[in-house]
Design a protein around this motif. Structure first.
Motif, PDB file in Angstrom:
ATOM      1  N   UNK A   4       0.719  -1.174  -0.096  1.00  0.00           N
ATOM      2  CA  UNK A   4       0.124  -0.119   0.001  1.00  0.00           C
ATOM      3  C   UNK A   4       0.677   1.273   0.109  1.00  0.00           C
ATOM      4  N   UNK A   5       2.117   1.176   0.455  1.00  0.00           N
ATOM      5  CA  UNK A   5       2.978   2.559   0.575  1.00  0.00           C
ATOM      6  C   UNK A   5       3.982   2.520  -0.390  1.00  0.00           C
ATOM      7  N   UNK A   6       4.317   1.266  -1.088  1.00  0.00           N
ATOM      8  CA  UNK A   6       5.353   1.286  -1.957  1.00  0.00           C
ATOM      9  C   UNK A   6       5.041   0.574  -3.215  1.00  0.00           C
ATOM     10  N   UNK A   7       4.870   1.314  -4.226  1.00  0.00           N
ATOM     11  CA  UNK A   7       4.247   0.724  -5.440  1.00  0.00           C
ATOM     12  C   UNK A   7       5.097  -0.253  -6.029  1.00  0.00           C
ATOM     13  N   UNK A   8       6.456  -0.302  -5.782  1.00  0.00           N
ATOM     14  CA  UNK A   8       7.207  -1.204  -6.369  1.00  0.00           C
ATOM     15  C   UNK A   8       7.426  -2.413  -5.626  1.00  0.00           C
ATOM     16  N   UNK A   9       6.859  -2.648  -4.554  1.00  0.00           N
ATOM     17  CA  UNK A   9       6.966  -3.838  -3.805  1.00  0.00           C
ATOM     18  C   UNK A   9       5.619  -4.701  -3.863  1.00  0.00           C
ATOM     19  N   UNK A  10       5.753  -6.077  -3.751  1.00  0.00           N
ATOM     20  CA  UNK A  10       4.401  -6.672  -3.268  1.00  0.00           C
ATOM     21  C   UNK A  10       4.803  -7.432  -2.119  1.00  0.00           C
ATOM     22  N   UNK A  11       4.173  -7.517  -1.269  1.00  0.00           N
ATOM     23  CA  UNK A  11       4.088  -8.051   0.254  1.00  0.00           C
ATOM     24  C   UNK A  11       3.461  -9.560   0.060  1.00  0.00           C
ATOM     25  N   UNK A  12       4.094 -10.515   0.627  1.00  0.00           N
ATOM     26  CA  UNK A  12       3.714 -11.726   0.910  1.00  0.00           C
ATOM     27  C   UNK A  12       2.435 -11.656   1.656  1.00  0.00           C
ATOM     28  N   UNK A  13       1.266 -12.743   1.350  1.00  0.00           N
ATOM     29  CA  UNK A  13       0.166 -12.839   2.292  1.00  0.00           C
ATOM     30  C   UNK A  13       0.795 -13.768   3.577  1.00  0.00           C
ATOM     31  N   UNK A  14       0.275 -13.435   4.792  1.00  0.00           N
ATOM     32  CA  UNK A  14       0.710 -14.063   6.236  1.00  0.00           C
ATOM     33  C   UNK A  14       0.386 -15.509   6.047  1.00  0.00           C
ATOM     34  N   UNK A  15       1.102 -16.397   6.732  1.00  0.00           N
ATOM     35  CA  UNK A  15       0.856 -17.837   7.029  1.00  0.00           C
ATOM     36  C   UNK A  15       0.115 -18.198   8.131  1.00  0.00           C
TER      37      UNK A  15
END
Length: 923
Positions: free
Chosen positions: A331-342
Motif C-alpha cells: 500500500x505504501x510502496x508501489x514497487x513492492x509486493x508483500x507476501x500474504x501471512x501464513x
C-alpha cells in the motif's frame, strides 16, 4: 729522346697485340682496325665477309657504308648485344629501323674507351637512402635520359653524371678519385619524385610499399612515419601519415554486438547472440534489445530486476504492474509486493521462519528467512548471506557476485540483480550485507566498450589512455600531459603551455619539426627544416636532396647547372660544358659541342683522325675506339689488315619499283570511281541549286510566289466550312492560266519592240532618199551612197512605193505568213492548222547588223498595193535611185522576193580585180 720513342713504340705494339682486328660502325661510317671495345652489339650474317661491332645509334636500310647496309638487310642477319644493351625489338633478329641503346641504367667498364668486361647496374626500384656503393671504373656508359649521383675522392664530393664518360681520368679534379654510387634515376619525371620515390624510364615515380602520391610524397592510410611503416596490428585509430607517430588511440573490436544483430549481448563464433541477464529479443527482431519479463529499464539504460514478489513492473519507475502468486501490492510502496501471512487452519498467524502446515506452523528450511514450504526452494526471503535467484537461494563471493552467474547481489531486494549497463561482469569491493547495488563496478564490457572508473564507455575520456596491456582499461595520464597515448608519460598535449614533441613536453620544437595544435609535428622526410608538413614546405634540405627549389628539396639541378655549395643555389655551367661539377671551363663532365672531347675537365677540339668524328653519346672519336695502324711506324711496317670491301663505298639503294599488286590496282580503281561519283554528285547538286535560284528569280519577277494573306486564309476556311470551295479551285486555275497569258503577251510585246527597232535601222540604212527624208532631227546620218534596192515597178518614181509595200508585206502579213512563226510543213501540205502553240523563235538582244541584212530584212512578195499607195500618199516621194546589181541579185534569190519584172536587168557575173572573183558584190 730515342729511348722515349722506343719505349712508346713497344708500348703501342703491346697494346695492338692485345687487341682484336674488327670493323666498328656507326650509322654512316665504319672503321677497320684494332679494338678492345665491348660496348654496343655484334652484327653478323651467314656468308658475310666479317662481323661488325655496332656502336649505340639508329640504323636503317639506307645506312652507309655498303658493308653495313648489306649486313643490315641480309635475310638471316643476327644481333648479339653486349652487356646492358638491347635493340628496339628486344630480339636477336634484326628489324629495321634498328635503335641500339643501353637499357635504363649504367654500364661500368674496367678499362678506358669502354673496353673490358662490363658490369651493368639497372635503375633501382627503391631509393638509395644514406647508402653508397663503391665501384672501380675507367669508363662508364649511361643510358639516355638517366643521371647518376656519385661521390668522388676522399672528400666525398657529390657529383651528378648526365653523360657517358670514356675515360674517368679525364674528369675534373672535383670528380676525380675513387667513385661510389649514391643514387641513379631517370630524368623523365616531371615534376621530380620525392626522396621516397624513384623515377622510372617510363616517366612515372615508383613508390615503395606504404607510399603513395604522384611523387610518392605521402603514406597510404594505416601507415606512418618517414618510412611509412604500418600501424600496430589491430589498431583502428592510429596517428598515421608521413608526419605521424604511429601511436594507437583505438584498437579493432572483434565480434561487436552489431555483427550479429545484437545490442546488449555477445556474438559467438557461431554467429549467435548471447544476451546479458535481463535482456531478450525485441518485437522488431533485434536481439537483446528489450527487457525480459520480471525486469524493467532503468534511467541508465540497464534492465534491473523487479522487486521480490513482483511478476511484472513498468520501465523507468519499476512500479509493480502485477504480483506473483501469494503476494499483494504494497500500500505504501508501489514497487513492492508483500507476501500474504501464513496462518493455520484455526486462524493462528505463523511467525517469520515458519509456514502453515494445516493446523500448525512448521519451521522453514535453514536457507530461508521466510517461506511457504519446508524445502529450500520454498523460500520467500533467503537467509542472511544468500539471495534469491530464480526461486532458489544462492550464495555470493567476496565481491558480491552470485554463485554461478555474472549477477550481483542486491541487499535491498534480497535478489541477484544485473550488473550496470554494457557490463559483462561486475563486483562490489569489500562486499557486505550493508553494500548497495550502486557500489557495483564493471570488470568486463561488451566488445566495443572500454572500462573507465568502473563503467563501460565507448572511448576513454580526456586525460586517460587505453592501456595497451589489455586494450580495455582507461588509465590516467601523468600530470604533465593533457592527453597521452600508449603510456601515461607519452604526452600528445601538455599542460603549463608546453608543447608535446615525440611524447615529451618541451618549450620549443626541435629541428626538423614544426608546431601545430600544441604538438611538434615532424617535417616531411625530404626536408631538413620546414614551415609545414608537406613535401613542398621545406625551408632547408638534407645532403641526400640538396637542391631547394620552390619549397621542394630535389636531388639535382638541371643538366647544364651545378649546385653552388656556398649559396646552395643552382648556377649555370660554362658554355663549353654540357654538364659540370663547378664553375669555369675546367669543371666539365661532358662537352656541349659535338666536335669537342673531355680532357682533364676541359673541352678541347677532338682532332679525330681518319675522317672519323666524335661518336654521339660516347664522347670519344671513332678513331680512338678503333686504332688503324699506318703503313710504317718508326721505320717498321705493321701487319696488313684483312682486305674487306664495302667499308668506304656508299650504299646504293635501287629505286626501281615492282609491278603493282592486284589489290593495289583494285584500290586505285575504286578510289578513282569514288572520286568520279563525288564530282558528279557535286555537279548535280550545283545544277539543282542554280535551277532553283533561276526559278525563284522568275517567280519573284512575275509575282508568282506571292504569299496568301490572312484574308484569303479566312475565306478559304469559310468555303470549307460552308462547302463552297469547288469554285475557288477553278478560280485559281483560271488565275494561273491568265498569268501565263500575261507572261506570253509581255514577251511578244518585247519582241515587237525589237522588230520595230530593227525596221528603223533598216530604213535608216535603206534607200538614200527615204532615209534622208525620214531621218530624226539632229541626226548626222546622210543619205546612203549606195543605189536603192527598191527601184521597181514604176521606174525610179515607184521605188518608195515598192519599199512601203514590202515593209507592210513583211510586218503586216497574217500570222500564217510571218517569217518568224509560219506554219509547219505538215500544216502547209495538209491544210490542218497547228494544234499546239506556235514555236517561239530566239530573240537576238544585240544583233550584228550589216548593209545586206538590213536592206533585205523586210523584202517579201506579198505586200498589198493599197497599203503602198496609202504610204505613198503620206510621204513625199524621194528622188528615185536605181538599185545596184548586188541588191537586185539579193532580191532575186531571196525567198518571197519581188517578181523578176521588178529587176532592171539580169545579173551578169563579171570578173573583178586580179583575184578573178565572180562575186557581184565586189563590182
Amino acid at each position: 729522346m730515342l729511348s722515349v720513342l722506343f719505349t712508346a713504340f713497344f708500348a703501342f705494339s703491346a697494346s695492338v697485340a692485345a687487341q682484336n682486328v674488327s670493323v666498328v660502325c656507326i650509322a654512316g661510317q665504319c672503321l677497320e682496325g684494332f679494338t678492345n671495345t665491348t660496348i654496343g652489339a655484334t652484327l653478323s650474317a651467314p656468308g658475310a665477309q666479317t662481323d661488325v661491332i655496332l656502336l649505340p645509334d639508329t640504323y636503317s636500310s639506307t645506312s652507309n657504308p655498303e658493308l653495313l647496309h648489306n649486313l643490315l638487310t641480309a635475310s638471316s642477319a643476327s644481333l648479339s648485344p653486349a652487356t646492358g644493351f638491347s635493340n628496339s625489338s628486344g630480339q636477336s633478329s634484326v628489324s629495321l629501323p634498328l635503335t641500339l641503346a643501353l637499357q635504363p641504367g649504367m654500364a661500368i667498364y674496367p678499362q678506358a674507351l669502354y673496353s673490358g668486361q662490363a658490369q651493368f647496374s639497372t635503375l633501382p626500384s627503391t631509393p638509395q637512402t644514406n647508402t653508397s656503393i663503391p665501384f672501380s671504373a675507367s669508363s662508364l656508359s649511361l643510358a639516355p635520359n638517366v643521371w647518376a649521383a656519385v661521390s668522388a675522392g676522399s672528400s666525398s664530393t657529390r657529383v651528378i653524371l648526365w653523360s657517358s664518360v670514356p675515360d674517368t681520368a679525364q674528369l675534373p679534379t672535383t670528380a676525380s678519385g675513387s667513385l661510389a654510387l649514391l643514387d641513379m634515376q631517370s630524368a623523365s619525371c616531371s615534376p621530380q619524385c620525392s626522396g621516397n620515390g624513384v623515377c622510372s624510364a617510363s616517366g612515372t615515380c615508383t613508390c615503395p610499399a606504404g607510399f603513395t602520391g604522384s611523387s610518392c610524397e605521402s603514406c597510404v592510410s594505416g601507415h606512418f612515419g618517414p618510412q611509412c611503416a604500418a600501424c600496430p596490428a589491430g589498431c583502428t585509430e592510429c596517428d598515421d601519415g608521413i608526419n605521424g607517430s604511429g601511436v594507437c588511440a583505438a584498437f579493432a573490436v572483434s565480434d561487436p554486438p552489431a555483427s550479429c544483430n545484437c545490442v546488449n549481448g555477445e556474438c559467438g563464433s557461431n554467429g549467435q547472440c548471447t544476451c546479458l541477464p535481463g535482456w531478450t529479443a525485441a518485437s522488431n527482431g533485434t536481439q537483446c534489445a528489450q527487457c525480459a519479463s520480471g525486469y524493467f529499464l532503468d534511467s541508465s539504460g540497464n534492465c534491473e530486476i523487479c522487486q521480490l514478489g513482483c511478476a511484472e513492473c513498468s520501465d523507468g519507475t519499476g512500479d509493480c504492474i502485477s504480483c506473483a502468486s501469494g503476494f499483494t501490492q504494497d500500500a505504501n510502496d508501489k514497487t513492492k509486493c508483500d507476501s500474504t501471512g501464513q496462518t493455520t487452519s484455526s486462524g493462528t498467524a505463523c511467525p517469520d521462519g515458519s509456514f502453515s502446515a494445516g493446523s500448525s506452523c512448521q519451521a522453514c528450511s535453514p536457507s530461508c528467512q521466510t517461506c511457504h514450504g519446508s524445502t529450500s526452494n520454498d523460500c520467500i526471503i533467503c537467509a542472511t548471506g544468500t539471495y534469491s535467484l530464480g526461486g532458489n537461494c544462492v550464495q555470493t563471493n567476496s565481491g558480491g557476485v552470485c554463485a554461478g552467474t555474472s549477477m550481483i547481489a542486491n541487499n535491498n531486494k534480497h535478489e541477484c540483480d544485473t550488473c550496470p549497463s554494457k557490463c559483462t561482469s561486475c563486483q562490489i569491493s569489500s562486499f557486505s550485507a550493508a553494500s548497495t547495488i550502486n557500489q557495483a563496478q564493471c570488470t568486463g564490457c561488451l566488445p566495443g566498450y572500454v572500462l573507465s572508473q568502473g563503467q563501460c564507455v565507448e572511448s576513454c575520456p580526456s586525460g586517460t589512455f587505453l592501456s595497451p596491456t589489455d586494450n580495455l582499461t582507461c588509465t590516467a595520464c601523468s600530470s604533465s600531459c593533457g592527453t597521452c597515448a600508449g603510456s601515461a608519460s607519452f604526452c600528445l598535449t601538455c599542460t603549463n603551455n608546453q608543447i608535446a614533441a615525440n611524447g615529451t613536453c618541451v618549450n620549443t620544437c626541435p629541428s626538423n619539426t614544426f608546431s601545430a595544435s600544441g604538438r611538434c609535428i615532424a617535417c616531411h622526410p625530404d626536408c631538413a627544416t620546414c614551415a609545414g608538413g608537406s613535401f613542398d614546405q621545406c625551408t632547408s634540405c638534407a645532403k641526400t636532396l640538396p637542391v631547394l627549389t620552390s619549397g621542394r628539396c630535389l636531388a639535382t639541378c638541371s643538366q647544364n647547372q651545378y649546385l653552388d655549395g656556398t649559396s646552395a643555389a643552382c648556377e649555370a655551367c660554362d658554355s663549353s660544358c654540357a654538364s659540370c661539377s663547378g664553375p669555369g671551363p675546367n669543371a666539365c663532365l661532358a662537352c656541349s659541342s659535338s666536335s669537342n672531347v673531355l680532357r682533364g675537365g676541359a673541352c678541347v677540339a677532338a682532332n679525330c683522325t681518319g675522317g672519323a668524328g666524335v661518336v654521339s653519346g660516347l664522347g670519344a672519336c671513332l678513331s680512338e675506339l678503333v686504332l688503324v695502324p699506318s703503313n710504317t711506324s718508326s721505320g717498321g711496317s705493321s701487319a696488313p689488315l684483312p682486305s674487306i670491301t664495302g667499308i668506304s663505298s656508299p650504299t646504293v639503294v635501287s629505286s626501281s619499283s615492282g609491278r603493282l599488286q592486284w589489290w593495289e590496282i583494285l584500290l586505285m580503281a575504286l578510289g578513282c570511281a569514288f572520286i568520279f561519283l563525288v564530282v558528279v554528285m557535286c555537279w548535280r547538286r550545283r545544277a539543282r541549286k542554280q535551277r532553283q535560284k533561276a526559278t525563284a528569280a522568275f517567280a519573284s519577277a512575275k509575282q508568282l510566289d506571292r504569299k496568301e494573306g490572312w484574308r484569303w486564309k479566312l475565306i478559304r476556311f469559310g468555303e470549307r466550312l460552308m462547302g463552297g470551295g469547288g469554285g475557288d479551285a477553278q478560280k485559281h486555275a483560271d488565275a494561273g492560266e491568265i498569268a501565263l497569258w500575261k507572261m506570253r503577251a509581255a514577251e511578244e510585246a518585247r519582241h515587237n519592240q525589237y522588230r520595230e527597232r530593227e525596221m528603223e535601222k533598216m530604213m535608216m540604212s535603206g534607200g538614200g532618199g527615204y532615209a534622208h527624208s525620214h531621218s530624226h532631227a539632229g541626226s548626222s546620218r546622210g543619205p546612203s551612197p549606195l543605189p536603192s534596192l527598191y527601184e521597181g515597178r514604176h521606174g525610179h518614181d515607184g521605188t518608195k512605193e515598192w519599199y512601203d509595200e514590202a515593209f507592210e508585206r513583211e510586218y503586216d502579213a497574217p500570222p500564217n505568213d510571218h517569217r518568224f512563226s509560219s506554219h509547219s510543213v505538215f500544216s502547209q501540205v495538209t491544210g490542218v492548222p497547228r494544234s499546239g502553240p506556235e514555236p517561239r523563235q530566239p530573240v537576238r538582244t544585240n544583233p550584228l547588223t550589216s548593209r545586206f541584212s538590213t536592206t533585205t530584212l523586210g523584202t517579201s512578195s506579198g505586200v498589198s498595193r493599197s497599203a503602198g499607195e496609202r504610204n505613198k500618199s503620206k510621204r513625199k516621194t524621194p528622188s528615185p535611185r536605181a538599185p545596184s546589181v548586188a541588191q537586185e541579185y539579193a532580191m532575186s534569190v531571196r525567198k518571197g522576193s519581188p517578181s523578176p519584172r521588178l529587176l532592171q536587168k539580169p545579173l551578169v557575173p563579171t570578173h573583178t580585180g586580179d583575184s578573178g572573183s565572180r562575186n557581184p558584190f565586189r563590182q
